[in-house]
Design a protein around this motif. Structure first.
Motif, mmCIF file in Angstrom:
data_model
loop_
_atom_site.group_PDB
_atom_site.id
_atom_site.type_symbol
_atom_site.label_atom_id
_atom_site.label_comp_id
_atom_site.label_asym_id
_atom_site.label_seq_id
_atom_site.Cartn_x
_atom_site.Cartn_y
_atom_site.Cartn_z
ATOM 1 N N MET A 1 -9.257 -3.574 8.113
ATOM 2 C CA MET A 1 -10.188 -2.207 8.261
ATOM 3 C C MET A 1 -11.441 -2.567 8.828
ATOM 4 N N SER A 2 -11.939 -1.668 9.650
ATOM 5 C CA SER A 2 -13.616 -1.995 10.177
ATOM 6 C C SER A 2 -14.558 -1.135 9.252
ATOM 7 N N ALA A 3 -15.765 -1.578 9.596
ATOM 8 C CA ALA A 3 -16.718 -0.936 9.026
ATOM 9 C C ALA A 3 -17.034 0.586 9.595
ATOM 10 N N LEU A 4 -17.555 1.574 9.104
ATOM 11 C CA LEU A 4 -18.071 2.695 9.650
ATOM 12 C C LEU A 4 -18.727 2.901 10.766
ATOM 13 N N ALA A 5 -19.625 1.606 10.772
ATOM 14 C CA ALA A 5 -20.534 1.253 11.972
ATOM 15 C C ALA A 5 -19.806 0.869 13.173
ATOM 16 N N ASP A 6 -18.863 0.263 12.842
ATOM 17 C CA ASP A 6 -17.873 -0.171 14.079
ATOM 18 C C ASP A 6 -17.031 1.045 14.534
ATOM 19 N N VAL A 7 -16.650 1.905 13.899
ATOM 20 C CA VAL A 7 -15.634 2.968 13.990
ATOM 21 C C VAL A 7 -16.281 4.021 14.754
ATOM 22 N N ALA A 8 -17.240 4.554 13.864
ATOM 23 C CA ALA A 8 -17.746 5.794 14.430
ATOM 24 C C ALA A 8 -18.325 6.113 15.664
ATOM 25 N N PRO A 9 -19.088 5.011 16.107
ATOM 26 C CA PRO A 9 -19.412 5.452 17.509
ATOM 27 C C PRO A 9 -18.240 5.440 18.466
ATOM 28 N N ALA A 10 -17.183 4.631 18.317
ATOM 29 C CA ALA A 10 -16.110 4.668 19.319
ATOM 30 C C ALA A 10 -15.201 5.743 18.944
ATOM 31 N N PHE A 11 -15.342 6.575 17.898
ATOM 32 C CA PHE A 11 -14.583 7.648 17.549
ATOM 33 C C PHE A 11 -15.515 8.907 18.190
ATOM 34 N N VAL A 12 -16.586 8.913 18.018
ATOM 35 C CA VAL A 12 -17.486 10.101 18.960
ATOM 36 C C VAL A 12 -17.478 10.045 20.207
ATOM 37 N N ASP A 13 -17.529 8.763 20.955
ATOM 38 C CA ASP A 13 -17.399 8.701 22.332
ATOM 39 C C ASP A 13 -15.970 9.206 22.721
ATOM 40 N N MET A 14 -14.819 8.838 22.093
ATOM 41 C CA MET A 14 -13.577 9.281 22.372
ATOM 42 C C MET A 14 -13.399 10.787 22.413
ATOM 43 N N ALA A 15 -13.851 11.284 21.033
ATOM 44 C CA ALA A 15 -13.808 12.762 20.654
ATOM 45 C C ALA A 15 -14.760 13.700 21.642
ATOM 46 N N HIS A 16 -15.867 13.401 21.999
ATOM 47 C CA HIS A 16 -16.517 13.919 22.654
ATOM 48 C C HIS A 16 -16.131 14.070 24.209
ATOM 49 N N ARG A 17 -15.470 12.894 24.446
ATOM 50 C CA ARG A 17 -14.792 12.874 26.005
ATOM 51 C C ARG A 17 -13.601 13.819 26.020
ATOM 52 N N ILE A 18 -12.998 13.954 24.804
ATOM 53 C CA ILE A 18 -11.545 14.701 24.759
ATOM 54 C C ILE A 18 -11.776 16.290 24.783
ATOM 55 N N VAL A 19 -12.910 16.362 23.753
ATOM 56 C CA VAL A 19 -13.518 17.766 23.334
ATOM 57 C C VAL A 19 -12.704 18.490 22.301
ATOM 58 N N TRP A 20 -11.218 18.709 22.861
ATOM 59 C CA TRP A 20 -10.736 19.559 21.826
ATOM 60 C C TRP A 20 -9.757 18.923 20.888
ATOM 61 N N ALA A 21 -9.724 19.457 19.675
ATOM 62 C CA ALA A 21 -8.925 18.795 18.725
ATOM 63 C C ALA A 21 -7.786 19.632 18.024
ATOM 64 N N SER A 22 -6.848 19.009 17.663
ATOM 65 C CA SER A 22 -5.765 19.997 16.973
ATOM 66 C C SER A 22 -6.425 19.740 15.394
ATOM 67 N N VAL A 23 -6.696 20.774 14.604
ATOM 68 C CA VAL A 23 -7.033 20.804 13.486
ATOM 69 C C VAL A 23 -6.047 21.536 12.634
ATOM 70 N N ALA A 24 -5.579 20.744 11.295
ATOM 71 C CA ALA A 24 -4.809 21.124 10.321
ATOM 72 C C ALA A 24 -5.488 21.398 9.108
ATOM 73 N N THR A 25 -5.128 22.679 8.459
ATOM 74 C CA THR A 25 -5.491 22.840 7.083
ATOM 75 C C THR A 25 -4.119 23.189 6.087
ATOM 76 N N VAL A 26 -4.305 23.178 4.925
ATOM 77 C CA VAL A 26 -3.123 23.409 4.119
ATOM 78 C C VAL A 26 -3.261 24.660 3.137
ATOM 79 N N ASP A 27 -2.318 25.451 2.898
ATOM 80 C CA ASP A 27 -2.782 26.762 2.175
ATOM 81 C C ASP A 27 -2.041 26.292 0.596
ATOM 82 N N ALA A 28 -2.392 27.112 -0.136
ATOM 83 C CA ALA A 28 -2.049 26.924 -1.625
ATOM 84 C C ALA A 28 -0.784 26.595 -2.090
ATOM 85 N N ASP A 29 0.345 26.817 -1.048
ATOM 86 C CA ASP A 29 1.706 26.549 -1.477
ATOM 87 C C ASP A 29 2.057 25.107 -0.748
ATOM 88 N N GLY A 30 0.994 24.472 -0.124
ATOM 89 C CA GLY A 30 1.266 23.095 0.475
ATOM 90 C C GLY A 30 1.801 23.025 2.001
#
Length: 160
Positions: A1-30
């Motif tokens: 496992m890497s430190a946040l300082a190693d992962v966060a910039p790579a995550f932001v770069d990739m996420a901002h390049r791709i732009v759209w994310a599939s986002v999941a939530t969960v209801d009260a019944d799971g």
């Protein structure tokens, strides 16, 4: 496992390049529900914060009230993927919604956009149709497509 300082910039770069994310939530019944949303991420060298401009629909309100966590997944045709699990806080305060609106309006390309182009938000940042989510990551994963397709490259993970 890497430190946040190693992962966060790579995550932001990739996420901002791709732009759209599939986002999941969960209801009260799971039961999960996913939708495609447009997050914007800010990394200050210590803290990673995500922002999503969204409508405060009854379903989203109920899901976040029951389980204030989401899962986000980004993918592009090169098989680059990154994911995030995060705790969610609603942004309802007028000053905070104005700041969120401006954050997107003045955001970096390609994630920046004028929220006024979204029909229900034509009333501006303090309309009842506009709210936001503040995301505080608890887990990040960044996987370049070469890891899957060629067995090379660096898989990065972090969890708080």
């Amino acid at each position: 496992m890497s430190a946040l300082a190693d992962v966060a910039p790579a995550f932001v770069d990739m996420a901002h390049r791709i732009v759209w994310a599939s986002v999941a939530t969960v209801d009260a019944d799971g039961r999960p529900r996913s939708r495609v949303l447009h997050p914007l991420w800010e990394w200050d060298g210590t803290t990673l914060t995500g922002w999503i401009a969204t409508g405060p629909t009854p379903i989203k309100r109920a899901h976040i009230a029951a389980h204030p966590d989401v899962s986000l997944n980004y993918w592009d045709p090169t098989q680059d993927t990154c994911s995030c699990e995060a705790t969610v806080e609603w942004v309802f305060d007028d000053d905070e919604r104005v700041a969120l609106w401006e954050r997107f309006k003045n955001g970096p390309a390609p994630v920046g956009y004028d929220p006024a182009i979204i029909e229900p938000w034509a009333g501006g940042p303090t309309s009842q149709a506009f709210a936001g989510w503040k995301l505080s990551p608890t887990r990040l994963r960044v996987m370049p497509g070469t890891v899957m397709t060629q067995g090379s490259g660096g898989l990065l993970t972090w969890h708080g």
